[in-house]
Design a protein around this motif. Structure first.
Motif, PDB file in Angstrom:
ATOM      1  N   PRO A   3     -34.347  29.995  56.861  1.00  0.00           N
ATOM      2  CA  PRO A   3     -35.426  30.110  55.652  1.00  0.00           C
ATOM      3  C   PRO A   3     -35.507  28.836  54.963  1.00  0.00           C
ATOM      4  N   ALA A   4     -36.831  28.604  54.362  1.00  0.00           N
ATOM      5  CA  ALA A   4     -37.208  27.655  53.581  1.00  0.00           C
ATOM      6  C   ALA A   4     -37.587  28.247  52.057  1.00  0.00           C
ATOM      7  N   PHE A   5     -37.489  27.768  51.072  1.00  0.00           N
ATOM      8  CA  PHE A   5     -37.873  28.565  49.740  1.00  0.00           C
ATOM      9  C   PHE A   5     -38.832  27.632  48.881  1.00  0.00           C
ATOM     10  N   ALA A   6     -40.061  28.029  48.599  1.00  0.00           N
ATOM     11  CA  ALA A   6     -40.961  27.691  47.764  1.00  0.00           C
ATOM     12  C   ALA A   6     -40.757  27.572  46.301  1.00  0.00           C
ATOM     13  N   GLY A   7     -39.867  28.835  45.890  1.00  0.00           N
ATOM     14  CA  GLY A   7     -39.656  29.140  44.604  1.00  0.00           C
ATOM     15  C   GLY A   7     -38.645  30.238  44.452  1.00  0.00           C
TER      16      GLY A   7
ATOM     17  N   GLU B 192     -38.457  33.506  43.787  1.00  0.00           N
ATOM     18  CA  GLU B 192     -38.731  34.804  43.975  1.00  0.00           C
ATOM     19  C   GLU B 192     -38.541  35.126  45.545  1.00  0.00           C
ATOM     20  N   PRO B 193     -38.636  36.546  45.455  1.00  0.00           N
ATOM     21  CA  PRO B 193     -38.132  36.986  46.935  1.00  0.00           C
ATOM     22  C   PRO B 193     -39.371  36.650  47.896  1.00  0.00           C
TER      23      PRO B 193
ATOM     24  N   PHE C 249     -39.618  16.420  49.651  1.00  0.00           N
ATOM     25  CA  PHE C 249     -40.088  17.357  50.393  1.00  0.00           C
ATOM     26  C   PHE C 249     -40.841  18.552  49.654  1.00  0.00           C
ATOM     27  N   GLY C 250     -41.230  17.995  48.385  1.00  0.00           N
ATOM     28  CA  GLY C 250     -42.138  18.897  47.623  1.00  0.00           C
ATOM     29  C   GLY C 250     -41.160  19.928  46.990  1.00  0.00           C
ATOM     30  N   GLY C 251     -40.222  19.879  46.891  1.00  0.00           N
ATOM     31  CA  GLY C 251     -39.119  20.718  46.102  1.00  0.00           C
ATOM     32  C   GLY C 251     -38.614  20.230  44.760  1.00  0.00           C
ATOM     33  N   GLY C 252     -37.332  20.879  44.467  1.00  0.00           N
ATOM     34  CA  GLY C 252     -36.620  20.263  43.292  1.00  0.00           C
ATOM     35  C   GLY C 252     -36.912  20.847  42.018  1.00  0.00           C
ATOM     36  N   ALA C 253     -37.851  21.816  41.995  1.00  0.00           N
ATOM     37  CA  ALA C 253     -38.232  22.285  40.751  1.00  0.00           C
ATOM     38  C   ALA C 253     -36.958  23.313  40.290  1.00  0.00           C
ATOM     39  N   GLU C 254     -37.368  23.599  38.920  1.00  0.00           N
ATOM     40  CA  GLU C 254     -36.392  24.470  38.171  1.00  0.00           C
ATOM     41  C   GLU C 254     -36.144  25.767  39.015  1.00  0.00           C
ATOM     42  N   ALA C 255     -37.305  26.361  39.237  1.00  0.00           N
ATOM     43  CA  ALA C 255     -37.128  27.823  40.201  1.00  0.00           C
ATOM     44  C   ALA C 255     -36.072  27.706  41.077  1.00  0.00           C
ATOM     45  N   THR C 256     -35.892  26.593  41.836  1.00  0.00           N
ATOM     46  CA  THR C 256     -34.999  26.792  43.216  1.00  0.00           C
ATOM     47  C   THR C 256     -33.536  26.083  42.746  1.00  0.00           C
ATOM     48  N   ARG C 257     -33.371  25.720  41.610  1.00  0.00           N
ATOM     49  CA  ARG C 257     -32.206  25.149  41.324  1.00  0.00           C
ATOM     50  C   ARG C 257     -31.091  26.222  41.265  1.00  0.00           C
TER      51      ARG C 257
END
Length: 805
Positions: free
Chosen positions: A580-584, A586-587, A530-538
């Protein structure tokens, strides 16, 4: 903590009934866990007399008894009943125990009813001890002396009417681990008077051959005071009946007089003691830290290996007792014991708790010492125990030997009566506050209050307020409305976004969806779909391997919930979540989403063929319903640019220009296969913050604008390319005259081979109905024709279509 009512009355002079005492205990913070009231179990059994016992006419082993009973009690009216009894000792003149019809017999679990035994009526029962659960004897019915009071309750005659009370003690109230401490609280509440506890020192007649010493490193903390004395010539037989009954009532097994006395002091005065068989003690007793590796066979029959630093009592041969926890088997008292050394000490709570936890030993002594007993009662407790041993076991006592001193626990805190009233919310007079603290053992000097030595939990002014409130009873508090800061109608408490969230939740629930609450963390594979899994959201320190990343969308959680339900046979699902859903990381990368998911069919099976699979138009309609409920503009665009987890040909995006409000459609088959969801599965996802708020902030609705003029409806059928969307035609027609065109709706679609045969290859027909609503005057035919011409022109310009002939 268990005790009996008579035990409590040894310390509390009161006439309060049991129910009032129980209510007061719970209100004081000593929650009543259980009450075993013999009156409720055995109160119906009364003393009776057999007037005549003759042979049963139809049975050799049964007797037919005429029994005199007094149902109203001793001195009341006598009634005669007939009872069939099989006891061999049933005879004329016997005084026994009678259970009338309707009585529950605890030993058999039977509720007595009138019966016929071998052709003869029987009303009630003559009882044995087993039927009253007094013993296992059932060889005959109970025989009482001839002078027993006829009609009296059997439990009153035998002294069995003593309720057992079990209260739950919180860790901060070690003083309530003794019956006297509980009695003190009740006396302070006003349910009676606390009886004085007279401590008369027992003079010693000789010097103790067993001395006591405390290692210097333990005097400051581990064991500030260790005292004891030798008693010679004791007889360690069974304890008296009253002591055995008291211990049995709280679930303890009587062992011997000496052991039972120490158990009594543990529960009665919260003063754990220990008695050593003096004949088995070599030299003196020494309190010291263990070197590590020593072994001790304890009174529970288990051998414990001591760790370095554990506090232990040793004689010249080695360890004899775990300090404050449990004595050793080697120096324990037996029936042959004639000389005992009685030990009373104050042990550090932390040290005792650490040793008990390390060795996994639970005992009544440890339970009390690790919470904190009264250090000032160490030697008075020894004197009282000495007196009881001399009274029950005989002998002669030595002088007291001791090492160390009572630790200084003195402290004082300011009592502010006005502050008490402010915090508690009740008007408690200052005199009542001071009387309460005095009754609890506090010493008052001016406005300073010093806690008693048995209250280690009182550590500040707030504790003084708590004690006053506890005794005054918080149940007396009366609800009062808070004073309003301003007059008039209160301003809204919820923010506009919170109102919008609640509206979306209610709307989806009304549409038949079930709300889910899933974790904000998902596994890396699901996040990548779903377009996530990046290091920023680990997640730096995830709670499990399946929760390593912040979710980029709510749909993964709903898909996982659907898969679990489908695996259990629930195929038709309507689920939604708001969260909430998180694209990165940061707040600003967090957004509040509303997501719905439909799987399976939209209806149950019925005879009317209404069951069908959920499709993209179902979720489109639901998304539009939510948008309408939260105040989104009515005129929006439907785009085809969607995220890769949506089906590319069966999905769309609801937008206002470049601002995407919602996405709807079928979930991509690749995603469904990866998440083990069986289709069809359609969903929508809505960004609450993307929907613009109304420009008007007024809490009132605008006035309803109605026209008194008749509306005009015209139908148009256009021939367009098969790829033209119906919404394009609808929007074009709406734009023909924004003042007159009120509504445009599609009511027919003609496609397929027949349509192409009539209108040409790649063509279809779409028919719309246009509603014109005049506001100030009735439309003329010329005006209607002019608007119709503009509609045809707008549609032709937008789609290249023509009117169908």
């Amino acid at each position: 903590m268990k005790f009996t009512l008579s035990w409590l009355k040894d310390h509390l002079e009161t006439q309060a009934p049991l129910g009032e005492i129980l209510d007061a205990l719970t209100d004081l913070g000593l929650e009543v866990e259980e009450v075993a009231d013999p009156a409720a179990r055995l109160g119906a059994f009364r003393i009776c007399k057999v007037i005549e016992a003759v042979q049963h006419p139809n049975a050799d082993k049964l007797r037919l008894c005429r029994v005199a009973t007094w149902p109203e009690g001793e001195g009341g009216r006598m009634e005669e009943v007939q009872v069939v009894c099989g006891a061999p000792n049933a005879r004329t003149g016997l005084v026994g125990v009678f259970a009338p019809v309707g009585t529950h017999v605890p030993g058999t679990g039977v509720d007595l009813k009138p019966g016929v035994i071998r052709g003869v009526e029987s009303n009630g029962m003559l009882c044995s001890e087993r039927e009253l659960e007094l013993s296992d004897d059932h060889n005959g019915i109970i025989e009482l002396p001839q002078d027993a009071p006829l009609g009296a309750r059997f439990i009153d005659y035998r002294g069995l009417n003593d309720p057992m009370i079990h209260v739950k003690i919180t860790p901060n109230r070690p003083d309530a681990l003794g019956v006297r401490g509980i009695a003190r609280d009740l006396a302070a509440r006003g349910l009676g008077r606390l009886k004085p506890l007279a401590v008369t020192p027992v003079p010693g007649s000789f010097d103790s051959p067993i001395g006591v010493t405390i290692a210097p490193e333990l005097k400051a903390r581990g064991c500030p005071l260790f005292a004891g004395r030798l008693i010679r010539g004791v007889t360690n037989g069974p304890s008296p009946a009253w002591l055995q009954a008291r211990l049995k009532a709280i679930g303890l097994r009587p062992i011997s007089a000496l052991v039972d006395i120490t158990n009594l002091f543990t529960f009665d005065l919260n003063r754990p003691l220990h008695v050593f068989d003096a004949a088995r003690v070599a030299g003196g007793l020494r309190v010291h830290p263990a070197r590590g590796g020593e072994e001790l066979l304890a009174l529970d029959g288990r051998t414990y290996t001591l760790r370095e630093g554990m506090m232990v009592i040793s004689d010249d041969r080695g360890p004899e007792s775990l300090a404050g926890i449990m004595g050793g088997e080697h120096s324990g008292c037996t029936e042959a014991t004639t000389d005992v050394f009685v030990e009373s000490a104050y042990w550090d709570p932390i040290t005792v708790a650490a040793t008990g936890r390390a060795l996994r030993i639970n005992s009544d002594a440890r339970y009390r010492f690790e919470r904190g007993v009264d250090p000032a009662f160490t030697e008075p407790g020894l004197e009282l125990a000495t007196r009881m041993i001399l009274d029950l076991c005989g002998g002669a006592a030595s002088h007291v030997v001791r090492d160390g001193a009572v630790p200084d626990t003195s402290r004082a805190y300011r009592l502010d009566p006005a502050r008490v009233v402010s915090l508690v919310g009740m008007a408690i007079p200052e005199a009542e506050q001071r009387a309460t603290l005095t009754a609890l053992g506090f010493t008052l000097a001016g406005d300073m209050a010093s806690p008693p030595t048995w209250r280690p939990d009182v550590l500040g002014e707030a504790d003084l307020v708590e004690e006053v409130a506890r005794i005054a009873s918080l149940s007396r508090l009366k609800g009062k409305p808070l004073a309003r800061a301003t007059a008039g109608v209160l301003r809204p408490v919820l923010t506009p976004m919170q109102v919008r969230e609640a509206t979306a939740r209610r709307t989806l629930a009304a549409l038949g969806y079930n709300e889910c609450v899933t974790y904000s963390f998902i596994d890396a594979a699901s996040a990548a779909l779903f377009g996530g899994g990046a290091e920023a959201t680990r997640i730096e320190n995830p709670i499990s391997s399946e929760m390593t990343h912040m979710r980029p969308d709510l749909l993964p959680g709903l898909m996982q919930a659907a898969a679990r339900n489908q695996a259990r046979g629930f195929m038709d699902l309507a689920l939604f979540e708001i969260g909430p859903a998180f694209a990165g990381g940061e707040p600003g990368d967090q957004r509040l989403m509303v997501t719905g998911l439909l799987t399976g069919a939209t209806a149950a099976r019925d005879p009317f063929a209404s069951r069908r699979s959920a499709d993209v138009f179902d979720v489109k309609a639901d998304a539009e319903a939510v948008l309408a409920a939260i105040g989104a503009p009515a005129r929006v665009q439907i785009g085809r640019k969607v995220a890769p987890w949506w089906h590319p040909g069966r999905s769309g995006a609801v937008a206002l220009g470049p601002n995407v409000l919602a996405t709807f459609g079928e979930v991509h088959p690749r995603v469904m296969q990866a998440m083990d969801v069986k289709g069809p599965a359609v969903a929508f996802s809505l960004d609450l913050a993307a929907v613009p708020f109304p420009k008007s902030r007024s809490a009132t609705r605008p006035a309803l604008a109605l026209s008194g003029l008749q509306a005009v409806e015209r139908d148009f059928a256009f021939v367009v390319d098969s790829g033209v969307e119906a919404l394009t035609i609808v929007n074009a027609a709406l734009g023909a005259d924004k003042a007159l065109v009120e509504q445009v709706s599609v009511f027919d679609q003609f496609t397929g081979e027949r349509a192409e045969a009539q209108m040409g290859p790649g063509k279809k027909s779409l028919a719309i109905s246009v509603r014109l609503q005049p506001r100030d005057r009735t439309l003329t035919d010329e005006e209607i024709e002019a608007v119709s011409a503009r509609i045809v022109e707008k549609v032709a310009k937008a789609t290249g279509g023509t009117l169908r002939g």
